[in-house]
Design a protein around this motif. Structure first.
Motif, mmCIF file in Angstrom:
data_model
loop_
_atom_site.group_PDB
_atom_site.id
_atom_site.type_symbol
_atom_site.label_atom_id
_atom_site.label_comp_id
_atom_site.label_asym_id
_atom_site.label_seq_id
_atom_site.Cartn_x
_atom_site.Cartn_y
_atom_site.Cartn_z
ATOM 1 N N LYS A 20 0.826 -1.218 0.000
ATOM 2 C CA LYS A 20 0.000 0.000 0.000
ATOM 3 C C LYS A 20 0.861 1.270 0.000
ATOM 4 O O LYS A 20 1.840 1.350 0.738
ATOM 5 C CB LYS A 20 -0.927 0.000 1.216
ATOM 6 C CG LYS A 20 -0.165 0.072 2.530
ATOM 7 C CD LYS A 20 -1.094 0.073 3.739
ATOM 8 C CE LYS A 20 -0.270 0.249 5.001
ATOM 9 N NZ LYS A 20 -0.965 -0.193 6.202
ATOM 10 N N MET A 55 -7.411 -12.718 11.654
ATOM 11 C CA MET A 55 -6.392 -11.678 11.473
ATOM 12 C C MET A 55 -6.564 -10.644 12.569
ATOM 13 O O MET A 55 -7.691 -10.406 13.027
ATOM 14 C CB MET A 55 -6.609 -11.039 10.093
ATOM 15 C CG MET A 55 -5.638 -9.956 9.705
ATOM 16 S SD MET A 55 -6.120 -8.304 10.195
ATOM 17 C CE MET A 55 -6.348 -7.533 8.605
ATOM 18 N N ILE A 75 -4.771 -6.675 14.211
ATOM 19 C CA ILE A 75 -3.781 -5.594 14.289
ATOM 20 C C ILE A 75 -3.806 -5.098 15.731
ATOM 21 O O ILE A 75 -4.718 -4.379 16.118
ATOM 22 C CB ILE A 75 -4.150 -4.408 13.366
ATOM 23 C CG1 ILE A 75 -4.520 -4.877 11.960
ATOM 24 C CG2 ILE A 75 -3.024 -3.380 13.327
ATOM 25 C CD1 ILE A 75 -5.091 -3.754 11.077
HETATM 26 C C1 LIG Z 1 0.022 -1.268 6.661
HETATM 27 C C2 LIG Z 1 -0.387 -2.565 7.207
HETATM 28 C C3 LIG Z 1 0.571 -3.553 7.544
HETATM 29 C C4 LIG Z 1 2.066 -3.355 7.406
HETATM 30 O O1 LIG Z 1 2.556 -2.447 8.338
HETATM 31 P P1 LIG Z 1 4.146 -2.236 8.540
HETATM 32 O O2 LIG Z 1 4.265 -1.713 9.902
HETATM 33 O O3 LIG Z 1 4.574 -1.287 7.482
HETATM 34 O O4 LIG Z 1 4.789 -3.569 8.380
HETATM 35 C C5 LIG Z 1 0.101 -4.766 8.008
HETATM 36 N N1 LIG Z 1 -1.218 -5.015 8.146
HETATM 37 C C6 LIG Z 1 -2.155 -4.092 7.857
HETATM 38 C C7 LIG Z 1 -3.581 -4.434 8.035
HETATM 39 C C8 LIG Z 1 -1.778 -2.851 7.366
HETATM 40 O O5 LIG Z 1 -2.733 -1.938 7.090
#
Ligand SMILES: *Cc1c(COP(=O)(O)O)cnc(C)c1O
Length: 229
Positions: free
Chosen positions: A35, A162, A164
């Protein structure tokens, strides 16, 4: 460091932490998160032989990959960002996996589009393990219902989970939680771990890590993973 050097360095780090956790290096896939990255960096990753990429916006991904895709038959593109139901059609046309299923309405729209397009993409449910209001993902308390809907009622090819983790928290407890939830539901794929924490994620059982800036360098706009909505 060049993109190809970063890729081989990350691949080595994945292999060594996998081995130290008594796992096959091949049990962890590397999604290169492209991205916002300039196209020459993506071309460099392709030239180095990398074929698995993650994007968080449908339209941006369409623009970027339309011309590249036909040149690489074995390319695989994963959607890792929030998906609006009005973008389900182009998303299903473009991507090979949807990692961000997070609500019943989206699950139903995907099921309808799979039927219409006669195409069934592997799906992951995104879990909002940190219960952050601004972040996509189903809450842990609602996960059972969403898994049931996807698997039993809609028959989606549900592969895994998944997450974050919140930026300001230690990621390990979130990875442990996601691994536990996936195990309880018998889901094999665990997509977790980014540039700063993919080794921790692998120690907790990640089968797929999503690494952006550590592969390609900093994103030109400085965008953070959580600001994808
Ligand atoms: C941007 C993004 C990543 C990667 O992030 P980095 O810190 O650059 O490795 C991974 N997962 C999601 C969902 C993202 O939006």
């Amino acid at each position: 460091m060049s993109v190809s050097e970063s890729l081989s360095q990350i691949t080595d780090r994945i292999a060594s932490v996998a081995k130290s956790a008594d796992r096959e290096p091949s049990s962890v896939e590397l999604v290169a998160v492209s991205k916002v990255q300039p196209s020459e960096r993506i071309e460099a990753a392709l030239a180095a032989g990398h074929r698995l990429f993650g994007e968080n916006r449908v339209q941006e991904a369409e623009t970027r990959w339309k011309s590249l895709r036909p040149r690489f038959a074995d390319l695989r593109l994963h959607l890792i960002g929030p998906l609006q139901t009005n973008k389900v059609r182009p998303a299903v046309a473009l991507f090979d996996c949807i990692e961000s299923v997070d609500r019943p309405k989206l699950a139903r729209a995907l099921a309808r589009e799979f039927e219409a397009a006669n195409k069934r993409l592997p799906c992951l449910i995104q879990v909002n393990t940190g219960e952050e209001p601004q972040k996509a993902g189903v809450l842990v308390q609602d996960l059972d219902d969403l898994v049931g809907l996807c698997k039993d009622e809609l028959g989606l090819p549900l592969d895994g989970l998944m997450c974050i983790p919140p930026i300001e928290e230690a990621p390990a407890p979130h990875f442990a939680l996601l691994a536990d939830l996936a195990h309880r539901h018998g889901l094999p794929t665990l997509s977790m771990g980014m540039s700063g924490d993919f080794e921790t994620a692998i120690r907790h059982g990640a089968t797929r890590v999503r690494v952006g800036s550590a592969v390609f360098g900093p994103r030109p706009n400085g965008e953070k993973p959580s600001s994808a909505a």
